[in-house]
Scaffold this motif. Structure first.
Motif, mmCIF file in Angstrom:
data_model
loop_
_atom_site.group_PDB
_atom_site.id
_atom_site.type_symbol
_atom_site.label_atom_id
_atom_site.label_comp_id
_atom_site.label_asym_id
_atom_site.label_seq_id
_atom_site.Cartn_x
_atom_site.Cartn_y
_atom_site.Cartn_z
ATOM 1 N N LEU A 1 -20.147 47.943 33.763
ATOM 2 C CA LEU A 1 -20.355 46.735 34.568
ATOM 3 C C LEU A 1 -20.604 47.167 36.009
ATOM 4 C CD1 LEU A 1 -17.451 44.543 33.129
ATOM 5 C CD2 LEU A 1 -19.828 44.628 32.364
ATOM 6 N N LYS B 1 -18.126 37.005 34.427
ATOM 7 C CA LYS B 1 -17.846 37.619 33.124
ATOM 8 C C LYS B 1 -19.154 37.803 32.357
ATOM 9 C CE LYS B 1 -13.284 35.428 32.719
ATOM 10 N NZ LYS B 1 -12.450 34.469 31.935
ATOM 11 N N TRP B 2 -19.150 38.867 31.517
ATOM 12 C CA TRP B 2 -20.257 39.106 30.593
ATOM 13 C C TRP B 2 -19.733 38.953 29.161
ATOM 14 C CZ3 TRP B 2 -25.294 39.785 31.872
ATOM 15 C CH2 TRP B 2 -25.623 40.178 33.169
ATOM 16 N N GLU C 1 -15.728 36.273 41.012
ATOM 17 C CA GLU C 1 -15.331 36.176 39.618
ATOM 18 C C GLU C 1 -16.547 35.909 38.737
ATOM 19 O OE1 GLU C 1 -12.224 33.377 39.083
ATOM 20 O OE2 GLU C 1 -10.825 34.393 40.461
ATOM 21 N N LYS D 1 -18.102 37.370 22.697
ATOM 22 C CA LYS D 1 -16.934 38.221 22.899
ATOM 23 C C LYS D 1 -17.012 38.846 24.293
ATOM 24 C CE LYS D 1 -14.389 42.121 20.962
ATOM 25 N NZ LYS D 1 -14.351 43.181 19.903
ATOM 26 N N LEU D 2 -15.917 38.702 25.061
ATOM 27 C CA LEU D 2 -15.873 39.223 26.423
ATOM 28 C C LEU D 2 -16.113 40.728 26.425
ATOM 29 C CD1 LEU D 2 -15.228 38.747 29.464
ATOM 30 C CD2 LEU D 2 -12.827 39.243 28.905
ATOM 31 N N MET D 3 -17.028 41.178 27.284
ATOM 32 C CA MET D 3 -17.285 42.610 27.433
ATOM 33 C C MET D 3 -16.464 43.151 28.600
ATOM 34 S SD MET D 3 -21.348 43.226 26.675
ATOM 35 C CE MET D 3 -22.007 41.892 27.682
ATOM 36 N N GLU D 4 -15.745 44.240 28.363
ATOM 37 C CA GLU D 4 -14.938 44.898 29.387
ATOM 38 C C GLU D 4 -15.429 46.331 29.570
ATOM 39 O OE1 GLU D 4 -10.939 44.566 28.117
ATOM 40 O OE2 GLU D 4 -10.739 42.461 28.696
ATOM 41 N N ALA D 5 -15.250 46.853 30.780
ATOM 42 C CA ALA D 5 -15.737 48.198 31.095
ATOM 43 C C ALA D 5 -15.108 49.236 30.173
ATOM 44 C CB ALA D 5 -15.439 48.545 32.550
ATOM 45 N N SER D 6 -15.930 50.164 29.670
ATOM 46 C CA SER D 6 -15.481 51.238 28.787
ATOM 47 C C SER D 6 -16.508 52.364 28.863
ATOM 48 C CB SER D 6 -15.338 50.727 27.348
ATOM 49 O OG SER D 6 -16.609 50.350 26.827
#
Length: 589
Positions: free
Chosen positions: A275, A259-260, A257, A265-270
């Motif tokens: 990531l 997080k970036w 586990e 603000k949390l970065m999510e794969a897009s």
């Protein structure tokens, strides 16, 4: 030399005497000495009867034990066989067959449940049997499961020993059946069962259960987290707008586990944020960085929260490719495009000094640093200057529109429909026109309830004719100036369908017969026919019409009326049978 066995009972002793041909025979019984000198002639020996002195007995044992069967006969026999469940037995590692004079022995070692059944001894006419009963050995735990505690990524080993081997066994972790794989291995050696769980994770922590028959012991797997250390820190990144930033950190061990964050603000794969993980290395890639992305990048894993700074510098805007002049014919589309060295957030398009807004005839697109303008259905009045602006940058080009000759690009097409349907006629011109007329069967038509004129864009003209009748069949014409186009309108009658067919009728003389047919629509041209003769209304014959239903009534029926009744139209021929039964009058006496 013949051997003669004489069984002679005298008091307590059985005597045997070998007789060598003819001569004296002497027999001893206790102390008496009896002698005689008979003259004996030798004769062929005869087999003595065989009796079972000690019979077979049923044997009951547990699995893996040895079963012994023994039988004693009245005299030895050289030929004999042993059978188990009808199958002849032969000596093997687990089967021993012995004979000791008149005693015969069978030993079955390491018995299993499937051995249970009938044991038969066969010698001459004798076939005695006994039962072999094999009972399941109770399962006992010799050495039970014990709780195991390991660190992450280590291997946890569980072991249990039973008093006997059970080949059907299973291992469970947290209630889920375990299957062999890269991280799961289990084995059986004699009566010892082993389970090895490799690369343990915190999420693996829980109950481990072993199942074999009635035995279901459990133990607990405890997985302790390894301390997390940073081997390679995050580094600040400085770049220009629209470039790609990469941040990477390496830990002392892999973790599950993390997080970036960018500017908290949390970065999510897009499509823009990627990531990646490679063992204990963790990387985030931010594509097409903008000025608003500038700020702190943070990596979080447990208690660790290292940070770095993303610095984005603005690029000066420059024109890479200028606008070019465009020349098109009327009604065509003119396309302008300009390429900058980078994307901009704000830009404007102008035509003849007026700011353009997107609509059906004006379309604006952006593909990265390229900006495009499309002007559809260009007219002569559109001739002029086209300009692109962003900040202090400007680029201009000329739009030239050439007049098209007036001509028909696509003529009217014939239309064929049924009554009540709608007919649409459409013509396409090569250039816009100002005046035109529509005609039907030589008469000019104007818009009204059932007639509609439409225009699509500047070049397509159509007329829509609703609720058409057969009387509308004829030519439809479009005229503009010296140009005209003609097509045919064909309106067909709606085919009549039978909703309810004629049915045979049976009546007595003097009674009335009624034939009825229901159609999908009213008909005016029809004929009733009786035995090839068309019927007409009369005192006996009556025609009735009720909307879509036609009815034939024949009064005072006679025997000669017997025969087919037909209903005919232009497209239909229906028939039924009229049966008339005669009335028998009583005979006068």
């Amino acid at each position: 030399m013949a051997v003669l066995e004489l069984l002679y009972v005298h008091k307590k002793r059985i005597c045997k005497q070998h007789v060598p041909g003819e001569g004296p025979c002497r027999c001893y019984a206790n102390t008496d000495n009896i002698s005689s000198h008979p003259s004996l002639s030798p004769s062929p020996p005869s087999a003595l009867p065989i009796d079972v002195v000690r019979n077979l007995h049923d044997v009951e044992i547990y699995e893996a034990e040895t079963a012994n069967f023994e039988i004693e006969l009245s005299r030895p026999l050289p030929v004999f066989k042993w059978f188990k469940k009808g199958q002849e037995l032969a000596a093997t590692d687990d089967i021993s067959i012995e004979q000791d004079e008149r005693t015969y022995k069978l030993e079955l070692r390491n018995c299993v449940m499937s051995d249970m059944g009938t044991i038969t001894f066969e010698a001459g006419p004798l076939k005695p049997t006994a039962m072999l009963i094999v009972k399941a050995l109770p399962v006992d735990i010799i050495k039970g499961l014990e709780d195991v505690e390991v660190f992450e990524m280590e291997t946890a080993s569980f072991q249990i020993e039973l008093n006997r081997q059970i080949k059907d066994f299973r291992w469970f972790k947290k209630g889920e059946l375990l299957e062999k794989g890269d991280s799961v291995e289990y084995s059986l050696e004699e009566n010892t069962y082993s389970l090895h769980l490799r690369d343990c994770k915190i999420s693996d922590m829980g109950t481990v259960r072993f199942e074999a028959g009635p035995v279901k012991p459990t133990a607990t797997l405890i997985v302790k987290a390894l301390p997390i250390v940073v081997r390679r820190e995050l580094q600040d990144v400085t770049l220009y707008e629209h470039e790609t930033a990469e941040f990477e950190i390496e830990l002392g061990r892999p973790i599950e586990e993390y997080k970036w964050f960018l500017k908290n603000k949390l970065m999510e794969a897009s499509d823009r944020i990627i990531l990646e993980t490679d063992g204990a290395k963790y990387k985030v890639t931010i594509k097409d960085c903008l000025l608003r992305d500038m700020g702190t990048v943070r990596f979080e894993a447990g208690p660790l929260k290292p940070t770095a700074t993303l610095i984005v510098r603005a690029l000066p805007v420059e024109i890479v490719r200028e606008l070019d002049d465009q020349e098109v014919f009327e009604t065509e589309t003119a396309g302008f495009d300009i390429e900058l060295n980078r994307s901009v957030a704000e830009y404007r398009w102008y035509k003849k000094g007026e700011l353009l807004e997107a609509n059906d005839d004006v379309k604006m697109e952006q593909e990265g640093p390229t900006y495009k303008l499309f002007l559809r259905n260009c007219m002569l009045q559109d001739i002029g200057n086209v300009k692109f602006e962003t900040g202090n940058l400007k680029s201009s080009a000329i739009l030239m529109v050439k007049a098209l000759p007036a001509e028909i690009r696509r003529n009217l097409q014939d239309v064929e429909i049924f009554e009540g349907e709608t007919a649409t006629f459409e013509i396409e011109m090569a250039r816009p026109i100002e005046g035109f007329k529509w005609f039907r069967k030589g008469l000019e038509i104007q818009p009204e309830d059932d007639i509609t004129f439409e225009q699509e864009g500047l070049l397509i003209y159509r007329v829509i004719l609703k609720n058409c009748l057969q009387s509308h069949t004829g030519n439809v014409k479009f005229i503009t100036g010296q140009l005209q186009s003609t097509a045919s309108l064909i309106v067909k009658a709606i085919p009549v369908e039978v909703i309810r067919d004629l049915e045979d009728q049976e009546v007595w003389e003097k009674e009335t017969a009624s034939f009825e047919v229901e159609l999908s629509q009213p008909v005016s041209d029809f004929h009733w026919v009786q035995k090839k003769e068309e019927l007409h209304p009369s005192a006996r014959v009556e025609f009735q019409t009720d909307e879509n239903t036609q009815r034939l009534v024949i009064h005072d029926c006679r025997v000669e009326d017997i025969g087919p009744i037909k209903f005919n139209t232009e497209t239909l021929q229906l028939s039924a049978i009229l049966m008339v039964k005669g009335i028998t009058l009583p005979t006068s006496t």
